[in-house]
Motif scaffolding. Structure first.
Motif, short mmCIF file in Angstrom:
data_model
loop_
_atom_site.label_atom_id
_atom_site.label_comp_id
_atom_site.label_asym_id
_atom_site.label_seq_id
_atom_site.Cartn_x
_atom_site.Cartn_y
_atom_site.Cartn_z
N SER A 73 0.82 -1.21 0.00
CA SER A 73 0.00 0.00 0.00
C SER A 73 0.85 1.26 0.00
CB SER A 73 -0.92 0.01 1.24
OG SER A 73 -1.61 1.23 1.32
N ARG A 74 0.31 2.31 -0.62
CA ARG A 74 1.04 3.59 -0.67
C ARG A 74 0.93 4.38 0.63
NH1 ARG A 74 -2.79 7.26 -4.67
NH2 ARG A 74 -4.80 6.56 -3.87
N ILE A 75 0.12 3.91 1.58
CA ILE A 75 -0.02 4.65 2.84
C ILE A 75 0.78 4.02 3.98
CG2 ILE A 75 -2.32 5.43 2.17
CD1 ILE A 75 -3.37 3.52 4.44
N VAL A 76 1.69 3.09 3.65
CA VAL A 76 2.47 2.42 4.70
C VAL A 76 3.21 3.44 5.56
CG1 VAL A 76 4.45 0.93 5.14
CG2 VAL A 76 2.70 0.21 3.52
N LEU A 77 3.91 4.37 4.95
CA LEU A 77 4.67 5.36 5.72
C LEU A 77 3.77 6.43 6.33
CD1 LEU A 77 7.92 5.78 3.57
CD2 LEU A 77 7.59 4.50 5.69
N PRO A 78 2.80 7.01 5.59
CA PRO A 78 1.89 7.98 6.23
C PRO A 78 1.15 7.38 7.42
CG PRO A 78 1.68 8.12 3.85
CD PRO A 78 2.55 6.93 4.13
N MET A 79 0.78 6.09 7.32
CA MET A 79 0.06 5.45 8.42
C MET A 79 0.97 5.28 9.63
SD MET A 79 -3.11 4.61 8.46
CE MET A 79 -4.28 3.82 9.55
N LEU A 80 2.27 5.10 9.40
CA LEU A 80 3.22 5.01 10.51
C LEU A 80 3.23 6.31 11.29
CD1 LEU A 80 5.53 3.63 12.06
CD2 LEU A 80 7.09 4.46 10.29
N LEU A 81 3.24 7.43 10.58
CA LEU A 81 3.24 8.75 11.24
C LEU A 81 1.95 8.95 12.02
CD1 LEU A 81 4.52 11.54 11.68
CD2 LEU A 81 3.41 12.28 9.55
N ARG A 82 0.82 8.63 11.39
CA ARG A 82 -0.47 8.80 12.07
C ARG A 82 -0.58 7.91 13.29
NH1 ARG A 82 -5.47 7.70 13.24
NH2 ARG A 82 -5.23 5.50 12.78
N SER A 83 -0.08 6.68 13.16
CA SER A 83 -0.14 5.75 14.29
C SER A 83 0.72 6.23 15.45
CB SER A 83 0.31 4.35 13.84
OG SER A 83 -0.58 3.83 12.86
N ALA A 84 1.84 6.88 15.14
CA ALA A 84 2.71 7.40 16.19
C ALA A 84 1.99 8.48 17.00
CB ALA A 84 4.00 7.95 15.58
N PHE A 85 1.28 9.38 16.31
CA PHE A 85 0.52 10.42 17.01
C PHE A 85 -0.62 9.79 17.82
CE2 PHE A 85 2.43 13.46 13.98
CZ PHE A 85 2.77 14.47 14.87
N THR A 86 -1.29 8.80 17.24
CA THR A 86 -2.38 8.13 17.95
C THR A 86 -1.87 7.40 19.18
OG1 THR A 86 -3.50 7.81 15.82
CG2 THR A 86 -4.33 6.55 17.69
N LEU A 87 -0.72 6.76 19.03
CA LEU A 87 -0.10 6.06 20.16
C LEU A 87 0.20 7.03 21.30
CD1 LEU A 87 1.40 3.67 21.54
CD2 LEU A 87 3.42 4.37 20.25
N ALA A 88 0.80 8.17 20.97
CA ALA A 88 1.12 9.16 21.99
C ALA A 88 -0.15 9.66 22.69
CB ALA A 88 1.89 10.32 21.36
N ALA A 89 -1.21 9.89 21.90
CA ALA A 89 -2.49 10.31 22.48
C ALA A 89 -3.05 9.23 23.40
CB ALA A 89 -3.48 10.65 21.37
N TRP A 90 -2.98 7.99 22.97
CA TRP A 90 -3.43 6.83 23.75
C TRP A 90 -2.75 6.80 25.11
CZ3 TRP A 90 -4.67 1.49 24.58
CH2 TRP A 90 -5.82 1.05 23.92
N LEU A 91 -1.42 6.90 25.09
CA LEU A 91 -0.64 6.80 26.33
C LEU A 91 -1.01 7.91 27.30
CD1 LEU A 91 2.85 5.84 24.85
CD2 LEU A 91 1.28 4.35 26.09
N CYS A 92 -1.14 9.13 26.78
CA CYS A 92 -1.52 10.25 27.64
C CYS A 92 -2.92 10.06 28.22
CB CYS A 92 -1.47 11.56 26.84
SG CYS A 92 0.19 12.10 26.36
N TYR A 93 -3.85 9.72 27.35
CA TYR A 93 -5.26 9.65 27.74
C TYR A 93 -5.52 8.55 28.77
CZ TYR A 93 -10.35 9.67 27.05
OH TYR A 93 -11.70 9.75 27.23
N TYR A 94 -5.02 7.35 28.50
CA TYR A 94 -5.38 6.22 29.37
C TYR A 94 -4.53 6.14 30.63
CZ TYR A 94 -8.50 4.87 25.67
OH TYR A 94 -9.51 4.87 24.75
N ASN A 95 -3.37 6.79 30.65
CA ASN A 95 -2.65 6.92 31.92
C ASN A 95 -3.36 7.91 32.83
OD1 ASN A 95 -0.19 5.22 32.16
ND2 ASN A 95 0.33 6.15 30.21
#
Length: 295
Positions: A73-95
């Motif tokens: 897929s052509r979104i492999v790298l863009p999805m990595l960036l988006r997932s990184a932001f989502t991960l950071a939001a996840w960690l902040c929110y659920y902690n």
């Protein structure tokens, strides 16, 4: 022909609104399950189980062909960036969920729709009508009245949720760009593959052997989270980010309902006033879109 095209566009947007509303209901249910889990388990381990469950469902539905398509897929790298932001939001929110009530957590988080609306103008080039800005403001005022977040102060949990709101706002705008470029199942697979990749080592380092009750909650987190992500991706394909943003306010209603059902939190009078404002904001966004498409 023009009338048919307008009708199809209107139906597409309204379908996106319904899909997105369903996604936020499922996300609220997921959040309640996670709040129960974080009392004795790390956020990393919850993310690990959720991602593993969703990837298993993707394998069962799409088979090896889905994984092959995802790799190319052509979104492999863009999805990595988006997932990184989502991960950071996840960690902040659920902690932060360890220290705040579900309603408080949701209230502070609702800086996110305003961030999404602002970013949709500067990043996506969307034109946001005045009435849509008004809907966002009304929804946020409703959240403020319902919970009165000023009494919470600027504690570390509150700062974590505010950080989560900003990071999630960026992730939503990035999601809008990737949603238009690839089908939802591939986005679902890539998103959770990256989450699994990020969470495996920390989950093993802070491992807690779950009991049967926790396993059931972990399974529900995977089911609710996976379906919610899919509905959100599908909604994004049909609905501009600035329209979708105020729909996040519906999660507050579910947060209060779940808070009462699970923890016995009894809403104050202000909650009902705030809830009414949130409903008005949601109806305004749907009604103005419906009216605009008729013109």
């Amino acid at each position: 022909m023009a009338d048919i095209a307008i009708l199809e566009t209107r139906e597409r947007v309204l379908a996106g609104i319904l899909l997105t509303g369903g996604a936020y209901f499922l996300f609220s249910t997921q959040d309640a399950s996670i709040k129960l889990l974080v009392a004795g388990m790390s956020v990393w381990q919850i993310m690990f189980f959720r991602s593993l469950t969703i990837l298993g469902a993707c394998a069962a539905i799409g088979g090896p062909r889905l994984f092959a398509d995802a790799v190319g897929s052509r979104i492999v790298l863009p999805m990595l960036l988006r997932s990184a932001f989502t991960l950071a939001a996840w960690l902040c929110y659920y902690n932060a969920a360890r220290s705040l009530q579900l309603a408080e957590l949701t209230t502070v988080y609702y800086a996110a729709p305003i961030i999404v609306t602002v970013l949709s103008v500067f990043v996506l080039g969307e034109k946001v009508p005045l009435l849509r800005w008004l809907a966002v403001v009304i929804g946020f005022v409703g959240v403020f009245v319902a919970c009165d977040p000023t009494h919470l102060g600027l504690s570390l949990p509150v700062l974590l949720v505010l950080g989560a709101a900003f990071l999630w706002g960026i992730a939503i705008v990035l999601l809008r760009k990737t949603a238009l470029a690839e089908r939802s199942m591939i986005q679902l697979l890539l998103n959770n593959f990256y989450f699994l990749l990020f969470s495996t080592v920390p989950a093993l380092l802070w491992w807690h052997t779950p009991n049967w009750g926790e396993l059931l909650l972990l399974a529900s987190v995977g089911a609710f989270g996976g379906l919610a992500q899919y509905l959100l991706f599908e909604g994004m394909k049909r609905t501009p980010a600035s329209i979708m943003a105020p729909l996040e306010y519906t999660s507050l209603l579910w947060a209060f309902a779940l808070g009462f059902a699970i923890w016995g939190d009894v809403p104050r009078r202000e909650v009902f006033v705030g809830a009414a404002l949130i409903v008005v904001a949601g109806l305004l966004i749907v009604g103005t879109e419906h009216f605009r498409k008729r013109l």
